[in-house]
Design an enzyme around this catalytic site. Structure first.
Site, PDB file in Angstrom:
ATOM      1  N   TYR B 108       0.849  -1.190   0.000  1.00  0.00           N
ATOM      2  CA  TYR B 108       0.000   0.000   0.000  1.00  0.00           C
ATOM      3  C   TYR B 108       0.889   1.246   0.000  1.00  0.00           C
ATOM      4  CZ  TYR B 108      -2.973   3.792   1.563  1.00  0.00           C
ATOM      5  OH  TYR B 108      -3.624   4.992   1.637  1.00  0.00           O
ATOM      6  N   GLU B 197      -2.854   7.583  -4.347  1.00  0.00           N
ATOM      7  CA  GLU B 197      -2.859   6.300  -3.658  1.00  0.00           C
ATOM      8  C   GLU B 197      -2.670   5.167  -4.654  1.00  0.00           C
ATOM      9  OE1 GLU B 197      -5.506   5.419   0.014  1.00  0.00           O
ATOM     10  OE2 GLU B 197      -6.485   4.512  -1.700  1.00  0.00           O
TER      11      GLU B 197
END
Ligand SMILES: Nc1ncnc2c1ncn2[C@@H]1O[C@H](COP(=O)(O)OP(=O)(O)OP(=O)(O)O)[C@@H](O)[C@H]1O
Ligand SMILES: [Mg+2]
Lengths: 300, 389
Positions: B108, B197
């Protein structure tokens, strides 16, 4: 006494010749604020007059000149969002130690850079996207309606402009005056935080009590609560807006990860309650709650 | 402003970030052709909507043949995808057909503003993928954080530090990973992003990094300096009423209740909703008419509220500072002339030029229920919505 501004504060208005600047500068002058200069690049040498011809203020091309010629020590900024960050840094560079930026809609990264640039310089800036700051009956540096404030001994700090008015008005209607009222603004990167404002009020011998108005998002209120718990004996009345605000329709996960469960109204209220603050359920209770708090402590 | 994954990936590509090969399709036929063109044994069909959590909601599916890709696309396109990040659902108008990637490990990577320190922060974890929010809650130590100095951007040693902290050791992988982070930092400032992201950033079985997902949010206040990004806006992903509000520069969010609210200032608007709820009512919306409301904008706000059939009563709560009460009164009168005012209207005015504003409303001949303060107004609105006033 008061914090940050008083009757001796000499204000330069950046963006004085614009529509908002002109309108609000006149209101400030009517209130008694000493506005000694205006700055609009390219309009240096002009004399600004209000629409009724009551006031005359010299306009300069740069803040540096304005300071040199008039001794201005505080700046009130009304320039458009694209130029506002530059205006703040210009004021700081000219030696101004108190800057109030009213402008709404400044790019966040611009303010991130301003914050970084002014770190450690001792410059206090308030805003952006705020109503400004007022020491009732002495100095109004902002866009708030002056008549709802009254001189006294309660400090108010708030993120929301209109909620600031709401709180001040309720106090005034109950005969409770204010030492200074600071609107720190609703942007994600504010120049002055709740904690810093509370600290100023706590150290001000002429402030007896504090109203803190916050809202959901960020952790400023939690930080203020921590400070209050450790350092503040004065009564604090708090209200947090957004208990019923729905979670925003979001896209990524970063927001949820970074807040780590903090930032909602309930956790802010809990933190403040734990710090000993009187926490209101609705803003309509602020005046009543303050009256009660002051009476309990024998301050009224 | 939000954009779609496929648009974000195009931007990623321009910055030299590794993304899978992919083709956008608007119908089953296009999807089938796209899968054929990609030519990999497995393709992934990804619904393009402005929300995350698509995988969990059935918006990301594997297809083992072009026919299957076409079939999945046909099922998705034209329907709405409901995810936990957007429970009302969003319309799927196109899908991204992407080559299937051999995933070895999912990471992530997020970059957004940390309001606590007023700087962007990288959040990186070796436990990436669809469960990242759960992991952040239960094992926050698995999320590595590193702040970025806005004056100089992310520094190479910081990028390497993150790479080592999440357990990378291989020199090639560390340098690939660090380069991705450096690029994201540059992109964040260049484009005035508010969020970038990658979840997941994947290490493939062939030992390369590739961005399987891409999300970028932009700072609305900075869009004026990015006209090319402005063009990427997909208005089908925005609630029609909210879109109409945006045209007028009104800050509006639709909710489920039956009391329409019109307030100046976001803080007071939230407080008004809280107060309505405190007295047992349900707000139909959040609406901030802002600091520089003109008669036209206030009138537009008013039309917006009246256009919602759920709304049974309207509560106008204005504390005039920069917005003077006479302007608000003018807007209400103007709007009432344009729209048939068929529901109870409760008005609370206070602040600059309040006497003039109140007088204008009184003399307008409109059926307005005056409130003496916010609590009074909220109570009257709750009663009116129940038909008890
Ligand atoms: N091209 C691909 N090849 C193989 N697997 C993929 C591919 N694209 C996505 N996936 C898998 O599908 C999952 C979900 O896809 P993706 O992350 O793009 O959507 P999402 O569910 O909306 O993301 P998030 O949960 O971060 O909001 C990924 O975690 C990954 O495991
Ligand atoms: Mg994802």
């Amino acid at each position: 006494m008061s914090v940050l501004v008083n009757k001796n504060t000499k204000v330069v208005v950046q963006g004085l010749t614009g529509k908002e600047g002109s309108f609000h500068a006149k209101q400030c002058l009517d209130y008694g604020t000493q506005i000694v200069a205006g700055v609009t690049p390219g309009k240096g040498g002009l004399i600004w007059k209000d629409d009724e011809g009551k006031y005359e203020v010299p306009v300069f091309n740069t803040v540096e000149e304005a300071v040199k010629e008039t001794g201005a020590d505080a700046s009130l900024i009304f320039v458009p969002p694209a130029f506002a960050a530059d205006a703040i840094m210009e004021a700081a560079d000219a030696g101004i130690k108190l800057i109030v930026c009213i402008t709404e809609g400044i790019p966040v990264n611009d303010m991130v850079k301003v914050k970084r640039t002014l770190e450690g310089t001792g410059v206090r800036y308030i805003g952006p996207n705020c109503p400004g700051i007022i020491t009732p009956e002495e100095c109004k540096m902002g866009i708030m309606p002056g008549h709802i404030f009254k001189k006294g001994r309660v400090g108010i700090v708030s993120r929301s402009g209109t909620l600031t008015y709401e709180a001040a008005y309720q106090l005034t209607m109950r005969g409770i005056g204010q030492s200074t009222v600071i609107g720190i603004g609703g942007d994600p990167v504010p120049g002055t935080t709740h904690r810093e404002a509370v600290e100023m009020f706590n150290n001000d011998p002429d402030t007896d009590a504090i109203v803190l108005i916050g809202e959901i998002g960020g952790t400023m209120e939690e930080e203020a609560a921590e400070y209050i718990k450790e350092n503040v004996e004065k009564p604090v009345v708090a209200y947090i807006a957004g208990v019923t605000a729905p979670p925003g329709r979001r896209m990524g996960h970063a927001g949820a990860i970074i807040s780590g469960g903090k930032g909602d109204a309930k956790s802010k209220m809990e933190a403040l309650r734990e710090a000993g603050a009187y926490v209101c359920n609705t803003p309509a209770e602020i005046g009543e709650m303050m009256e009660k708090a002051l009476k309990e402590r024998g301050l009224l | 402003m939000k954009i779609h994954e496929y648009q974000a990936k195009e931007i990623f590509k321009k910055y030299g970030l590794p993304v899978p090969r992919g083709i956008v399709a608007h119908n089953a036929h296009e999807a089938e052709c796209a899968a054929k063109e990609l030519g990999t044994p497995v393709v992934v069909v990804k619904a393009q909507v402005h929300a995350g959590g698509r995988g969990k909601a059935g918006g990301v599916k594997l297809a083992k043949s072009p026919e299957e890709a076409g079939k999945i696309a046909a099922e998705m396109i034209g329907n709405r995808l409901k995810t936990y990040q957007n429970p009302e659902g969003l319309p799927i108008n196109c899908v991204l057909i992407e080559e299937g990637v051999n995933i070895d490990k999912e990471f992530y990577v997020g970059l957004t503003l940390d309001r606590e320190v007023s700087r962007p922060v990288f959040m990186v974890s070796a436990a990436g993928g669809m469960e990242i929010e759960e992991i952040a809650k239960t094992n926050p130590e698995l999320i590595i954080k590193e702040h970025v100095d806005p004056a100089i951007g992310l520094l190479p040693y910081q990028a390497r530090k993150i790479a080592f902290k999440i357990g990378l050791t291989d020199r090639k992988l560390v340098s690939q990973f660090a380069k991705i982070l450096m690029t994201l930092s540059k992109m964040y400032f260049d484009l005035d992003a508010s969020l970038i992201e990658i979840n997941p950033l994947v290490k493939t079985k062939e030992d390369n990094f590739i961005c399987l997902d891409a999300k970028i949010d932009f700072d609305d206040n900075a869009l004026y300096r990015h006209p090319d990004i402005q063009e990427l806006e997909d208005t089908t992903q925005i609630d029609p009423l909210e879109l109409e509000a945006k045209k007028w520069d009104l800050n509006y969010v639709r909710l489920d209740g039956n009391i329409g609210c019109m307030v100046n200032g976001a803080g007071l608007a939230m407080a008004t909703m809280d107060t309505i709820k405190f007295y047992g009512g349900e707000p139909a919306n959040f609406l901030d008419v802002g600091g520089t409301a003109t008669v036209e904008r206030v009138a537009a706000a008013f039309r917006l509220l009246l256009s919602d059939p759920k709304v049974k009563a309207i509560f106008v709560n204005i504390f005039g500072g920069i917005v003077r009460c006479d302007r608000i009164a003018g807007g209400i009168i103007e709007a009432a002339k344009q729209v048939e005012l068929d529901r109870p209207l409760i008005v609370r005015l206070e602040g600059t030029n309040v006497e003039l504003g109140r007088k204008m409303l009184e003399e307008s001949g409109l059926n307005i229920i005056p409130a003496k303060d916010m609590a009074d107004g909220a109570q009257k609105a709750v009663e009116a919505a129940k038909g008890e006033l």
